[in-house]
Design a protein around this motif. Structure first.
Motif, PDB file in Angstrom:
ATOM      1  N   UNK A  91       0.833  -1.192   0.000  1.00 45.41           N
ATOM      2  CA  UNK A  91       0.000   0.000   0.000  1.00 45.41           C
ATOM      3  C   UNK A  91       0.873   1.250   0.000  1.00 45.41           C
ATOM      4  N   UNK A  92       0.495   2.233  -0.763  1.00 41.06           N
ATOM      5  CA  UNK A  92       1.172   3.513  -0.754  1.00 41.06           C
ATOM      6  C   UNK A  92       0.145   4.610  -0.518  1.00 41.06           C
ATOM      7  N   UNK A  93       0.611   5.732   0.009  1.00 38.12           N
ATOM      8  CA  UNK A  93      -0.282   6.842   0.302  1.00 38.12           C
ATOM      9  C   UNK A  93       0.463   7.914   1.046  1.00 38.12           C
ATOM     10  N   UNK A  94      -0.244   8.832   1.670  1.00 41.23           N
ATOM     11  CA  UNK A  94       0.414   9.972   2.311  1.00 41.23           C
ATOM     12  C   UNK A  94       1.180   9.577   3.575  1.00 41.23           C
ATOM     13  N   UNK A  95       0.977   8.351   4.071  1.00 39.36           N
ATOM     14  CA  UNK A  95       1.729   7.873   5.242  1.00 39.36           C
ATOM     15  C   UNK A  95       2.627   6.698   4.891  1.00 39.36           C
ATOM     16  N   UNK A  96       2.966   6.579   3.627  1.00 39.55           N
ATOM     17  CA  UNK A  96       3.785   5.463   3.180  1.00 39.55           C
ATOM     18  C   UNK A  96       5.088   5.410   3.969  1.00 39.55           C
ATOM     19  N   UNK A  97       5.364   4.261   4.605  1.00 39.38           N
ATOM     20  CA  UNK A  97       6.596   4.051   5.343  1.00 39.38           C
ATOM     21  C   UNK A  97       6.567   4.531   6.779  1.00 39.38           C
ATOM     22  N   UNK A  98       5.533   5.263   7.184  1.00 39.00           N
ATOM     23  CA  UNK A  98       5.473   5.754   8.562  1.00 39.00           C
ATOM     24  C   UNK A  98       4.979   4.646   9.491  1.00 39.00           C
ATOM     25  N   UNK A  99       5.439   4.680  10.735  1.00 35.10           N
ATOM     26  CA  UNK A  99       4.993   3.736  11.755  1.00 35.10           C
ATOM     27  C   UNK A  99       4.110   4.497  12.732  1.00 35.10           C
TER      28      UNK A  99
ATOM     29  N   UNK B  85      -5.041   4.742   8.444  1.00 35.37           N
ATOM     30  CA  UNK B  85      -3.587   4.889   8.348  1.00 35.37           C
ATOM     31  C   UNK B  85      -2.995   3.774   7.482  1.00 35.37           C
ATOM     32  N   UNK B  86      -3.439   2.542   7.713  1.00 36.75           N
ATOM     33  CA  UNK B  86      -2.924   1.425   6.930  1.00 36.75           C
ATOM     34  C   UNK B  86      -3.239   1.595   5.446  1.00 36.75           C
ATOM     35  N   UNK B  87      -4.438   2.101   5.154  1.00 38.97           N
ATOM     36  CA  UNK B  87      -4.822   2.319   3.759  1.00 38.97           C
ATOM     37  C   UNK B  87      -3.952   3.370   3.083  1.00 38.97           C
ATOM     38  N   UNK B  88      -3.312   4.237   3.893  1.00 38.89           N
ATOM     39  CA  UNK B  88      -2.419   5.252   3.342  1.00 38.89           C
ATOM     40  C   UNK B  88      -0.957   4.857   3.467  1.00 38.89           C
ATOM     41  N   UNK B  89      -0.697   3.565   3.701  1.00 33.96           N
ATOM     42  CA  UNK B  89       0.656   3.047   3.641  1.00 33.96           C
ATOM     43  C   UNK B  89       1.388   2.924   4.952  1.00 33.96           C
TER      44      UNK B  89
ATOM     45  N   UNK C 253      -3.793  -6.213   2.799  1.00 33.14           N
ATOM     46  CA  UNK C 253      -2.447  -6.054   2.254  1.00 33.14           C
ATOM     47  C   UNK C 253      -1.546  -5.136   3.047  1.00 33.14           C
ATOM     48  N   UNK C 254      -1.993  -4.708   4.213  1.00 33.37           N
ATOM     49  CA  UNK C 254      -1.197  -3.802   5.032  1.00 33.37           C
ATOM     50  C   UNK C 254      -0.375  -4.526   6.078  1.00 33.37           C
ATOM     51  N   UNK C 255       0.345  -3.748   6.884  1.00 31.42           N
ATOM     52  CA  UNK C 255       1.185  -4.287   7.943  1.00 31.42           C
ATOM     53  C   UNK C 255       0.716  -3.747   9.289  1.00 31.42           C
TER      54      UNK C 255
END
Length: 293
Positions: free
Chosen positions: A1-9, A27-31, A64-66
């Protein structure tokens, strides 16, 4: 997933149901990689189960998220510290904290037990303070090591904390305290790259369905603002309180000086009273307390 929070924890407390669940999924939907915290208690704080947190993690992974579940009590030092450790040990970093956990013990003041007061203060105020403290300690350490963060904290207040709410003296006082905590944290943590804001959401959840029976807005309507505040896109926004309900977003302006009288010397009681009454005729009338007819 990618989005405005891609890679953020992102850590979300009270994320097993209602607003917290909606925030975690958004949040997960935005990566984002999400640490889903929830004790699994009832609307009054009773009981406990790890099931709700695990169910939200399963939903995120199925899409498909983490995500990882955390069922510790964030109103304790160990619970809050272990929440931060869960993020760092699982994903190696921490970017955003959403303080959302809470419950209600509604009573009119003359019927409000000390235990009901203490329980609500504990989960709302202490349950905001401790995760914030431990996350902030990590971010300060990173900044001192030359790795300043672009960290975000979103606290959860309420219209009850802004205006008061009949039958909710404990809850209103706790939510007002969270606003004060937000303002102080914003000032203190800014030098370390941490932005701290608060939202006052209005949505139909287990907590609101009895007190505000006519409320039809969904938790999912609030989450887009929370996700944006938790992202890099909100750079420069800190120390603010937002109301969010359905499609409406309001910046709350809070306490600020109004009409003033300065005698330049000590007032007499009667003189102070006369001055106060005159000032009140010039001041804006306060908004009504929720529940006043």
């Amino acid at each position: 997933m990618t989005g405005i929070c891609d890679g953020r924890v992102v850590m979300v407390t009270g994320a097993g149901r209602g607003l917290g669940r909606a925030h975690a999924l958004a949040f997960a939907a935005e990566g984002a990689k999400v640490v889903v915290n929830d004790l699994g208690v009832g609307p009054d704080g009773a009981g406990g189960s790890s099931g709700p947190a695990r169910q939200v993690v399963d939903e995120i992974r199925a899409a498909g998220g983490e995500a990882v579940a955390h069922s510790g009590d964030i109103a304790t030092t160990e619970g809050a510290a272990s929440l931060v450790r869960a993020a760092l040990e699982t994903y190696g970093r921490l970017d955003t904290l959403v303080n959302n956990a809470g419950f209600l013990r509604d009573r009119m003041l003359v019927n409000l037990d000390e235990d009901d007061w203490d329980a609500v203060m504990r989960v709302h105020v202490k349950g905001h303070f401790l995760p914030l403290k431990h996350a902030a300690a990590h971010w300060r350490s990173e900044a001192k090591a030359g790795r300043p963060a672009a960290a975000r904290v979103i606290n959860t207040t309420s219209g009850a904390g802004l205006l008061g709410s009949v039958g909710q003296g404990n809850y209103a006082a706790a939510k007002a305290g969270i606003i004060g905590l937000t303002l102080v944290a914003s000032a203190e943590l800014g030098p370390y790259g941490v932005q701290v804001n608060a939202i006052a959401p209005a949505a139909r959840t287990r907590m609101t369905e009895e007190t505000f029976a006519g409320l039809s807005a969904l938790p999912e309507d609030v989450s887009p603002l929370v996700v944006w505040l938790g992202s890099d896109g909100s750079t420069g926004v800190t120390g603010r309180v937002f109301e969010a309900e359905a499609g409406r977003i309001t910046v709350m302006e809070g306490w600020r000086p109004g009409p003033t009288a300065d005698k330049g010397a000590r007032w007499t009681p009667s003189g102070a009273g006369e001055a106060a009454l005159k000032l009140l005729t010039e001041a804006e009338r306060p908004q009504p307390v929720y529940g006043v007819r």
